[in-house]
Write a protein that holds these residues in place. Sequence first.
Motif, PDB file in Angstrom:
ATOM      1  N   LYS A 146       0.991  -1.124   0.091  1.00  0.00           N
ATOM      2  CA  LYS A 146       0.017  -0.056   0.168  1.00  0.00           C
ATOM      3  C   LYS A 146       0.757   1.190  -0.057  1.00  0.00           C
ATOM      4  O   LYS A 146       0.337   2.332  -0.844  1.00  0.00           O
ATOM      5  N   ASP A 193       2.003   1.634  -3.443  1.00  0.00           N
ATOM      6  CA  ASP A 193       0.992   1.896  -4.342  1.00  0.00           C
ATOM      7  C   ASP A 193       0.753   3.670  -4.065  1.00  0.00           C
ATOM      8  O   ASP A 193       0.298   4.436  -4.961  1.00  0.00           O
ATOM      9  N   ASP A 194       0.502   4.142  -2.658  1.00  0.00           N
ATOM     10  CA  ASP A 194       0.412   5.542  -2.765  1.00  0.00           C
ATOM     11  C   ASP A 194       1.629   6.251  -3.108  1.00  0.00           C
ATOM     12  O   ASP A 194       1.185   7.241  -3.525  1.00  0.00           O
ATOM     13  N   ARG A 195       2.842   5.992  -3.008  1.00  0.00           N
ATOM     14  CA  ARG A 195       3.856   6.532  -3.807  1.00  0.00           C
ATOM     15  C   ARG A 195       3.397   6.874  -5.314  1.00  0.00           C
ATOM     16  O   ARG A 195       3.530   8.018  -5.831  1.00  0.00           O
ATOM     17  N   VAL A 196       3.041   5.798  -5.951  1.00  0.00           N
ATOM     18  CA  VAL A 196       2.844   5.629  -7.355  1.00  0.00           C
ATOM     19  C   VAL A 196       1.866   6.708  -7.549  1.00  0.00           C
ATOM     20  O   VAL A 196       1.978   7.589  -8.621  1.00  0.00           O
ATOM     21  N   GLN A 197       0.671   6.737  -6.760  1.00  0.00           N
ATOM     22  CA  GLN A 197      -0.418   7.510  -7.013  1.00  0.00           C
ATOM     23  C   GLN A 197      -0.016   8.981  -6.860  1.00  0.00           C
ATOM     24  O   GLN A 197      -0.233   9.885  -7.643  1.00  0.00           O
ATOM     25  N   LYS A 198       1.043   9.320  -6.063  1.00  0.00           N
ATOM     26  CA  LYS A 198       1.211  10.582  -5.605  1.00  0.00           C
ATOM     27  C   LYS A 198       2.207  11.320  -7.009  1.00  0.00           C
ATOM     28  O   LYS A 198       2.130  12.189  -7.444  1.00  0.00           O
ATOM     29  N   LYS A 243       1.976  10.045  -9.755  1.00  0.00           N
ATOM     30  CA  LYS A 243       1.084  10.130 -11.109  1.00  0.00           C
ATOM     31  C   LYS A 243       0.356  11.489 -11.014  1.00  0.00           C
ATOM     32  O   LYS A 243       0.246  12.196 -11.791  1.00  0.00           O
ATOM     33  N   GLU A 244      -0.035  11.907  -9.734  1.00  0.00           N
ATOM     34  CA  GLU A 244      -0.870  13.090  -9.756  1.00  0.00           C
ATOM     35  C   GLU A 244      -0.155  14.388  -9.736  1.00  0.00           C
ATOM     36  O   GLU A 244      -0.256  15.258 -10.478  1.00  0.00           O
ATOM     37  N   LYS A 253       0.888  14.676 -13.764  1.00  0.00           N
ATOM     38  CA  LYS A 253      -0.057  14.394 -14.582  1.00  0.00           C
ATOM     39  C   LYS A 253      -0.179  15.139 -15.983  1.00  0.00           C
ATOM     40  O   LYS A 253      -0.604  14.521 -16.970  1.00  0.00           O
ATOM     41  N   GLU A 301       2.055   1.378 -14.126  1.00  0.00           N
ATOM     42  CA  GLU A 301       1.365   1.566 -12.864  1.00  0.00           C
ATOM     43  C   GLU A 301       1.089   3.277 -12.590  1.00  0.00           C
ATOM     44  O   GLU A 301      -0.042   3.806 -12.434  1.00  0.00           O
ATOM     45  N   ILE A 302       2.256   3.673 -13.047  1.00  0.00           N
ATOM     46  CA  ILE A 302       2.307   5.450 -12.805  1.00  0.00           C
ATOM     47  C   ILE A 302       1.442   5.804 -14.094  1.00  0.00           C
ATOM     48  O   ILE A 302       0.685   6.826 -13.698  1.00  0.00           O
TER      49      ILE A 302
END
Length: 315
Positions: A169, A172-177, A179-180, A183, A215-216
């Motif tokens: 997790k 995954d949270d790092r990946v999401q950050k 990505k955001e 963007k 993933e990113i």
Amino acid sequence: MKKKIFSFLLCSVVTIGVFAGCSKKQEVTNTKGTRSITHTMGSTDVPINPKRVVILTNEGTEDLLELGIKPVGAVSSWTGTGTWYSHIANEMKDVKDVGQESNVNLEAVAALKPDLIIGNKMRHEKIYSQLSAIAPTVYSDTLRGAWKDNFKFYAKVFGKEAEGENIVKKFDDRVQKIKEDNKDKLNNKISLVRFMSGKTRLYLGDTFAGTILKEIGFARPDSQQGTDFVKEIGKERIKEADGDIMFYYTYETGDGKGEAREQEWVQDPLFKSLSVVKNGKAYKVNDAIWNTSGGVKAANLMLDDLEKFAKEGKL
């Protein structure tokens, strides 16, 4: 009549005793200190708290360390100045080398008297019976882009599912950050190029770095689409290595052949003519992190690199 009553009571006592004995036997079975693990080669009873673990993949080695488990034996790292990659060397002190991932030293494994062996079907299918004769042995299925599934499997083997999920997790949270935060840059097509002794490869979707870029949400060049593993190219196909950004890495085992291949290519006028090179967007990265090690520690270190490149405006 009294005789019949006595016989009935006697049978009842015996029956109760039998059931009690069965119950006690079942209790012993449940507390014998093992759990059954279903894996790609079948089902194996493994110790609940193994003390002497031997791990036979590079990615598995760093995964176990991330879970707080130090093996007694492990296969040597593919590259590096010593037995282990620099990013795990400090944690691997006193761990015995049991050969290479592709050439396990069975005698060295047996000498360690392990109580659990962890291998991989892609690498070790042919020696499963030999390893199982030494100690309980479980296998993950494949490698390449399956690093996250393998990490979860190792966590399950040690009864650390919750801890493993938490580690995933955080990743995954790092990946999401990332990505955001990037963007507006996700449409940049990222090329992955690897130099090896006598070979130049494009790394596609079913690769360690490829799965993380996907993933990113980063785009990939048209020549590097799909979920295949790699594409080997010669200089006549060098245009397929082009992109908006290129990350290249070199598999060097110490004989100089990997580095020689890299220099042959990056100094070639054809390579220098690529738009990504002319634009100053071709970056050399660490092969152990971006490909060879292949575990959760390397995955997070790759994210470190991407964060650094983004901060420097290089993405």
